[in-house]
Design an enzyme around this catalytic site. Sequence first.
Site, short mmCIF file in Angstrom:
data_model
loop_
_atom_site.label_atom_id
_atom_site.label_comp_id
_atom_site.label_asym_id
_atom_site.label_seq_id
_atom_site.Cartn_x
_atom_site.Cartn_y
_atom_site.Cartn_z
N TYR A 1 54.42 -42.67 45.66
CA TYR A 1 54.95 -43.25 44.42
C TYR A 1 54.18 -44.51 44.05
O TYR A 1 53.73 -44.69 42.91
CB TYR A 1 56.44 -43.54 44.62
CG TYR A 1 57.08 -44.32 43.50
CD1 TYR A 1 57.38 -43.71 42.28
CD2 TYR A 1 57.39 -45.68 43.67
CE1 TYR A 1 57.97 -44.44 41.26
CE2 TYR A 1 57.98 -46.40 42.64
CZ TYR A 1 58.27 -45.79 41.44
OH TYR A 1 58.85 -46.49 40.43
N SER B 1 55.96 -50.38 37.45
CA SER B 1 56.95 -50.66 38.49
C SER B 1 56.51 -51.92 39.23
O SER B 1 55.31 -52.25 39.23
CB SER B 1 57.01 -49.48 39.46
OG SER B 1 57.68 -49.85 40.65
#
Length: 697
Positions: A586, A573
């Site tokens: 996250y 990500s």
Amino acid sequence: MTRATPLPTKSVPSIEDRWDPARVTGVDELDALVYRSNLLASDRSVVNFGGGNTSVKALQADHTGRATNVLWVKGSGSDLATIGRGGFTGLRLEEIMPLLERDAMSDEEMVAYLARCQLDPSMPRPSIETLLHAFTPHPHVDHTHPDAIGAIVGATDGERLAADCFGGDALWIPYIRPGFALSKLVADAIASKPEAKLVLLAKHGLVTWGASAAESYTATLEAINRAASFVAARAEGGPAFGGARRPGIDAEARMGLLAEVLPALRGALGVDGPRVLQLDTSPAVLEFVGGDESPELSQVGAACPDHLVHTKRRPAWVAYDPERDDAAALRERLVEAVREFQAREHAYFEQYRAEDDKLLDPSPRVVLIEGVGMVSAGRTLKAAKLSRDLYHRAIAVMRGASALGGFVSLDDAESFAIEFWPLELYKLSLAPPPRELQGVVALVTGGAGGIGSAAAHAFVDSGAVVVVADIDSKSAAEVVTEFGDAAVPVDVDVTDEASIVAAYRAATLAFGGVDVVVSNAGIASSAPITETSSELWDRNHDILARGYFLVAREAARTLIDQGTGGAIIFVGSKNSLAPSKGAAAYSAAKAAELHLARCLAEELGAHGIRVNTVNPDAVLAGSRIWDSSWREERARAYGIEPDQLEAFYRERTTLKVNVLPADIAAAILFFASPVRSGKSTGNFLNVDGGVALAYPR
Ligand code: ZN
């Protein structure tokens, strides 16, 4: 040997007459030929995959309007089961017939001559066996390689058995390779006995004919059914293949064993490029691989010249005794058997080769494991399936021939003359050119989601076969429906070690192993740190960091066992690199993935395994993560409405673009492909539209 169980007659089944006269009423001769061909080949015990050929001779107008005698014959490389009008080639018969006066003609000369007889130069190259059709003095001709006929023409005492079965109705032609000389022999034999009803070609097949399409069809069926009942009658009293050699192992143990040994087998087969494997444990195969006579029988040779380029002269036979051998012993023996096969193949090639010949594939196409099953191998899934299907025909022929007293095949010189015959290799040249990831097996976790299914698409488009692994089995099953047989769905929960092991096992049983693993399954969450519960933290780390570790660990085990390198690709990500407010759990887990990838790159490099990461950002389209509360949470964090997120993310990128699943798939494909990134590991590629915080430095 016990002689108790009679050989079931279905081993050489009789063929049901399914001719429908309505289908040929009012249609032209070519349409009737298409119908007859499709009908014959709808039963693979009559017409092999891609094998056999049919023809009709008909008076019709040529391009000038002149009435012309035309021979319509199957074009090279098509399959009679699916052939249409365009698969046949029309040739001017009066230009072909003078060839009967010649004594000899080389293959090159024959091909060049026939090309000039074509009604239209754009038609396909006519079948290798065109002259056989032209010289057979009947309007409709079928040339097939049916199992029941194969049993007789492939029997040690074939000529005598043929006389016993067909009396004076059959003409016997000793084996020679197809081409001009064989066609002349058949023509001469028929001329010497015009009342004969069929021709048997030793170690090869059948030629039948008729005055109409229906008569030719009936003649083919009658010949097969006479042979089938003859074999059945002779075979009474003895078990097939000498009966079972030893008690078999149960289905579950068999699958467990295969899952353990297939990656190593696949590695040994893939010395010159990856192979797709197909496993077959059907009753017919188990009966053969369990048979007492099968180790010797399987090594006699090909059951039909047509099989050779797809099955090679013989399969690799690997002994296995469940009492004595564990999986490691079998694994070792499989690798050894493949290496020996490859060495023998090189020696065979060197012995018979002409200067321009090329050994296209030194590896076995069929591997038989005693009592366990058949593994077929191909550079494509289609090729692996074709080898498997043709070997089923070989088993049926050997079953019949051995019941008749013994099976014979082409000798090595005869086999080589077919296997490396330019006219046979021409058929292979008609296949589409190899694609970038041909033969590669890719496993994608989260394969049913937006990025995962886009990656699966990219892989299939590049020629790979794909295992779509997802916790949502319903969606995974839906995704694979788009890919025909090139993908299989597999259940996986990346937080569960047993589930991951089971997913790799399923992939191995589906295609033989894996080459590319995309770790993509994920979640996302958003919360200020003061409101981040330890459960939320653990959940992110469980599915992301730990899930990626578990999937990669099992990938490494399989890839190392296979021994042919491979690629592991992490879908990270932007947050793996860029700090982000309100998503600490996250982002920290995503950062862990990136570093894990770099550690594994360093550790697995010695095995030729590359580990790289693709960092997407804000891929909203098709994403299940963005359908969840994550969208609302992110919108709230930015102080905007949820439906403004696309525009918001676009505007904050350097390039002012939204990132789509296909963009991520392109980057995944880059890291999967040895051609594109074979010398790159430990790397990452941002696909985020440009986010300065995530720029590498
Ligand atoms: Zn043939």
